[in-house]
Write a protein that holds these residues in place. Structure first.
Motif, mmCIF file in Angstrom:
data_model
loop_
_atom_site.group_PDB
_atom_site.id
_atom_site.type_symbol
_atom_site.label_atom_id
_atom_site.label_comp_id
_atom_site.label_asym_id
_atom_site.label_seq_id
_atom_site.Cartn_x
_atom_site.Cartn_y
_atom_site.Cartn_z
ATOM 1 N N ALA A 108 18.247 41.350 -19.417
ATOM 2 C CA ALA A 108 19.252 41.189 -18.333
ATOM 3 C C ALA A 108 19.264 42.020 -17.216
ATOM 4 C CB ALA A 108 20.823 41.330 -18.798
ATOM 5 N N GLU A 109 18.587 43.049 -17.200
ATOM 6 C CA GLU A 109 18.606 44.110 -16.031
ATOM 7 C C GLU A 109 17.467 43.724 -15.213
ATOM 8 O OE1 GLU A 109 20.022 47.320 -13.748
ATOM 9 O OE2 GLU A 109 20.980 46.033 -15.368
ATOM 10 N N VAL A 110 16.347 43.518 -15.906
ATOM 11 C CA VAL A 110 15.115 42.829 -15.148
ATOM 12 C C VAL A 110 15.484 41.892 -14.276
ATOM 13 C CG1 VAL A 110 13.003 42.018 -15.437
ATOM 14 C CG2 VAL A 110 13.319 44.025 -16.809
ATOM 15 N N ALA A 111 16.345 40.796 -14.959
ATOM 16 C CA ALA A 111 16.604 39.431 -14.105
ATOM 17 C C ALA A 111 17.560 39.750 -13.113
ATOM 18 C CB ALA A 111 17.217 38.580 -15.183
ATOM 19 N N LYS A 112 18.545 40.845 -13.113
ATOM 20 C CA LYS A 112 19.101 40.819 -12.018
ATOM 21 C C LYS A 112 18.592 41.551 -10.911
ATOM 22 C CE LYS A 112 23.229 43.549 -10.981
ATOM 23 N NZ LYS A 112 22.916 43.980 -9.435
ATOM 24 N N ILE A 113 17.544 42.555 -11.199
ATOM 25 C CA ILE A 113 17.032 43.164 -10.252
ATOM 26 C C ILE A 113 15.900 42.195 -9.316
ATOM 27 C CG2 ILE A 113 15.134 45.071 -9.465
ATOM 28 C CD1 ILE A 113 16.387 46.590 -11.810
ATOM 29 N N LEU A 114 15.173 41.335 -10.240
ATOM 30 C CA LEU A 114 14.394 40.315 -9.499
ATOM 31 C C LEU A 114 15.450 39.393 -8.552
ATOM 32 C CD1 LEU A 114 12.407 39.262 -12.715
ATOM 33 C CD2 LEU A 114 11.500 40.351 -10.414
ATOM 34 N N SER A 115 16.501 39.051 -9.072
ATOM 35 C CA SER A 115 17.374 38.066 -8.402
ATOM 36 C C SER A 115 18.029 38.909 -7.239
ATOM 37 C CB SER A 115 18.789 37.864 -9.213
ATOM 38 O OG SER A 115 19.556 37.043 -8.459
ATOM 39 N N ASP A 116 18.226 40.316 -7.090
ATOM 40 C CA ASP A 116 18.703 40.695 -6.106
ATOM 41 C C ASP A 116 17.712 40.973 -5.099
ATOM 42 O OD1 ASP A 116 21.453 41.238 -7.320
ATOM 43 O OD2 ASP A 116 20.900 43.365 -7.970
ATOM 44 N N PHE A 148 11.801 59.986 -24.732
ATOM 45 C CA PHE A 148 12.568 59.522 -26.220
ATOM 46 C C PHE A 148 12.541 57.746 -26.193
ATOM 47 C CE2 PHE A 148 13.968 63.875 -25.435
ATOM 48 C CZ PHE A 148 13.302 64.373 -26.555
ATOM 49 N N VAL A 149 12.019 57.112 -25.073
ATOM 50 C CA VAL A 149 11.866 55.745 -25.178
ATOM 51 C C VAL A 149 11.085 55.256 -26.304
ATOM 52 C CG1 VAL A 149 11.353 53.713 -23.836
ATOM 53 C CG2 VAL A 149 12.782 55.495 -22.812
ATOM 54 N N GLU A 150 11.526 54.142 -26.910
ATOM 55 C CA GLU A 150 10.668 53.420 -27.857
ATOM 56 C C GLU A 150 9.538 52.645 -27.248
ATOM 57 O OE1 GLU A 150 10.534 53.775 -31.276
ATOM 58 O OE2 GLU A 150 12.429 55.242 -31.270
ATOM 59 N N PRO A 151 8.322 52.796 -27.493
ATOM 60 C CA PRO A 151 7.397 51.934 -26.770
ATOM 61 C C PRO A 151 7.603 50.516 -26.770
ATOM 62 C CG PRO A 151 6.300 53.764 -27.935
ATOM 63 C CD PRO A 151 7.721 53.595 -28.557
ATOM 64 N N ASP A 152 8.253 49.949 -28.031
ATOM 65 C CA ASP A 152 8.490 48.493 -27.912
ATOM 66 C C ASP A 152 9.439 48.148 -26.996
ATOM 67 O OD1 ASP A 152 10.627 49.668 -29.255
ATOM 68 O OD2 ASP A 152 10.842 48.057 -30.904
ATOM 69 N N ARG A 153 10.455 48.853 -26.520
ATOM 70 C CA ARG A 153 11.261 48.582 -25.504
ATOM 71 C C ARG A 153 10.711 48.682 -24.219
ATOM 72 N NH1 ARG A 153 14.416 48.182 -29.517
ATOM 73 N NH2 ARG A 153 16.392 48.833 -29.516
ATOM 74 N N ALA A 154 9.375 49.304 -23.852
ATOM 75 C CA ALA A 154 8.707 49.516 -22.793
ATOM 76 C C ALA A 154 8.022 48.088 -22.605
ATOM 77 C CB ALA A 154 7.981 50.641 -22.493
ATOM 78 N N LYS A 155 7.522 47.427 -23.697
ATOM 79 C CA LYS A 155 6.759 46.160 -23.816
ATOM 80 C C LYS A 155 7.937 44.920 -23.439
ATOM 81 C CE LYS A 155 3.838 43.609 -26.773
ATOM 82 N NZ LYS A 155 4.251 42.087 -25.988
ATOM 83 N N VAL A 156 9.077 45.024 -23.966
ATOM 84 C CA VAL A 156 10.102 44.229 -23.433
ATOM 85 C C VAL A 156 10.149 43.982 -22.009
ATOM 86 C CG1 VAL A 156 12.707 43.673 -23.652
ATOM 87 C CG2 VAL A 156 11.305 44.281 -25.747
ATOM 88 N N PHE A 157 10.427 45.265 -21.402
ATOM 89 C CA PHE A 157 10.399 45.465 -20.121
ATOM 90 C C PHE A 157 9.292 44.702 -19.340
ATOM 91 C CE2 PHE A 157 9.027 48.606 -16.703
ATOM 92 C CZ PHE A 157 9.960 47.907 -15.661
ATOM 93 N N VAL A 158 8.143 45.176 -19.511
ATOM 94 C CA VAL A 158 7.012 44.881 -19.100
ATOM 95 C C VAL A 158 6.659 43.120 -19.075
ATOM 96 C CG1 VAL A 158 4.210 44.608 -18.740
ATOM 97 C CG2 VAL A 158 5.792 46.947 -18.999
ATOM 98 N N ASP A 159 6.915 42.554 -20.286
ATOM 99 C CA ASP A 159 6.836 41.114 -20.683
ATOM 100 C C ASP A 159 7.961 40.402 -19.700
ATOM 101 O OD1 ASP A 159 4.563 41.671 -22.062
ATOM 102 O OD2 ASP A 159 5.501 41.513 -23.952
ATOM 103 N N ALA A 160 9.083 41.048 -19.805
ATOM 104 C CA ALA A 160 10.233 40.362 -19.083
ATOM 105 C C ALA A 160 9.803 40.323 -17.391
ATOM 106 C CB ALA A 160 11.528 41.137 -19.114
ATOM 107 N N VAL A 161 9.204 41.457 -16.842
ATOM 108 C CA VAL A 161 8.991 41.171 -15.352
ATOM 109 C C VAL A 161 8.190 40.026 -15.300
ATOM 110 C CG1 VAL A 161 7.876 42.307 -13.619
ATOM 111 C CG2 VAL A 161 9.361 43.682 -15.220
ATOM 112 N N HIS A 162 7.085 39.865 -15.981
ATOM 113 C CA HIS A 162 6.213 38.891 -15.706
ATOM 114 C C HIS A 162 6.781 37.345 -16.070
ATOM 115 C CE1 HIS A 162 2.426 41.711 -16.267
ATOM 116 N NE2 HIS A 162 2.905 41.541 -15.025
ATOM 117 N N GLU A 163 7.671 37.259 -17.141
ATOM 118 C CA GLU A 163 7.899 36.050 -17.727
ATOM 119 C C GLU A 163 9.257 35.470 -16.636
ATOM 120 O OE1 GLU A 163 11.023 34.376 -21.020
ATOM 121 O OE2 GLU A 163 9.933 36.069 -21.158
#
Length: 355
Positions: free
Chosen positions: A306-314, A332-347
């Motif tokens: 949702a945050e990725v979508a908002k920044i792209l829209s902004d 302390f970030v879980e690596p799988d959360r970073a993957k969600v972030f990167v994939d969301a930007v492209h998608e």
């Protein structure tokens, strides 16, 4: 010269059309990755890792094995230049970087000279060359340096600082001494970044971590002025391609117009600046890089998307956006959360591009 298989990061920095918004993360090679922690423990300490070109290469490429990133960033430290000046860099557990010989007086400044990048910082250039070979055109490699003001804060304070009392005392009481220090640092950064470019860095970023601690007048006189000098002294074309330059002043959103006038190709934004507002203010003059709060990566996958979508829209449709965090990824970030972030930007970004 190996052809780049993925050049959307470089294209975006130059405001050229891309299929999706490119993404990388500041500190993407670091402590949040278990494979990094394992390698660092084998190396013994942080500087041993930095000063071993093969290990620095391995660390640089680790995140690319996990995430679909559009750029690699050299694994190094911003304090390599002051270390090469003989100030005795070391790391105190829980205290961060320290210097055995801080720079406090006019004679301390007089004693400094510009390091030879290949002789005094050869391990960095060897790392750049090793990484470029290993990447084999997979994605572009980013080189970097600290800004003169940021480097000077560590050198004068003797390490990290919360109030910058020593360097600000120098700035207000002995501005000529500080200016001399910043000049030698600007010359050093020019030599250092140009050597990185010759060794294979395809874009460079200047990290002005502490510029936001200054008043508007002091920022222009003691930070921006020297970054502008660096930008004008850099190699801007190499290997038949333009070499883009990114400026990032943390907490510097109020100075975007002045930063855009330096001749840099892109400006990094932290999360305290609205990207829509920033785009309106700088127009088509520069690409914008950023700017999700790294703490969003502690949230659920849905909240991250949702945050990725908002920044792209902004930011909106069109070119000139490189997605990044607003500062470095937290340890302390879980690596799988970073993957969600990167994939969301492209998608989620394809709809904003016409290519």
């Amino acid at each position: 010269m190996t052809e780049l298989k993925n050049d959307r990061f470089l294209r975006a920095l130059l405001k050229e059309p891309v299929d999706v918004t490119p993404v990388w993360m500041m500190r993407q090679a670091g402590r949040y990755l278990p494979e990094y922690r394992e390698l660092r423990s084998k190396a013994g300490d942080f500087m041993s890792l930095c000063m071993n070109p093969e290990l620095a290469c391995e660390v640089t490429i680790q995140p690319l094995e996990r995430f679909d990133l559009d750029a690699a960033i050299l694994f190094s430290d911003i304090l390599t230049i002051p270390d090469a000046m003989g100030l005795g860099l070391y790391f105190e557990t829980g205290e961060g970087p320290r210097f055995k010989k801080p720079v406090r007086t006019a004679s301390d400044v007089e004693a400094l000279s510009v390091p030879d990048p290949e002789k005094d910082l050869g391990y960095v250039m060897d790392a750049v060359r090793t990484i470029r070979t290993e990447l084999n055109g997979r994605v572009p490699l980013i080189g970097f340096s600290g800004s003169p003001w940021t480097l000077a804060t560590y050198m004068v304070e003797g390490g990290s600082s919360k109030d910058f009392r020593r360097i600000k005392a120098m700035m207000f009481d002995q501005p000529a001494v500080l200016s001399q220090l910043l000049d030698v640092l600007a010359d050093s950064v020019i030599e250092y970044l140009n050597a990185q470019i010759k060794a294979g860095a395809q874009a460079v970023q200047i990290f002005d971590t502490w510029g936001g601690a200054l008043s508007p007048e002091c920022y222009k006189a003691f930070s921006l002025k020297y970054m502008e000098k660096i930008v004008s002294g850099l190699i801007r074309e190499h290997e038949g391609r333009k070499v883009p330059v990114i400026l990032f002043t943390k907490n510097g959103g109020q100075w975007l117009e002045s930063m855009a006038a330096t001749g840099a190709d892109a400006l990094g934004l932290d999360w305290t600046t609205d990207i829509s507002d920033a785009r309106q203010r700088v127009g088509d003059k520069v690409t914008l890089q950023g700017n999700m709060d790294p703490s969003v990566l502690y949230a659920s996958p849905d909240r991250i998307r949702a945050e990725v979508a908002k920044i792209l829209s902004d930011f909106g449709p069109g070119e000139g956006h490189v997605f990044n965090l607003g500062h470095g990824i937290h340890q302390f970030v879980e690596p799988d959360r970073a993957k969600v972030f990167v994939d969301a930007v492209h998608e989620l970004s394809a709809q904003y591009h016409t290519q």
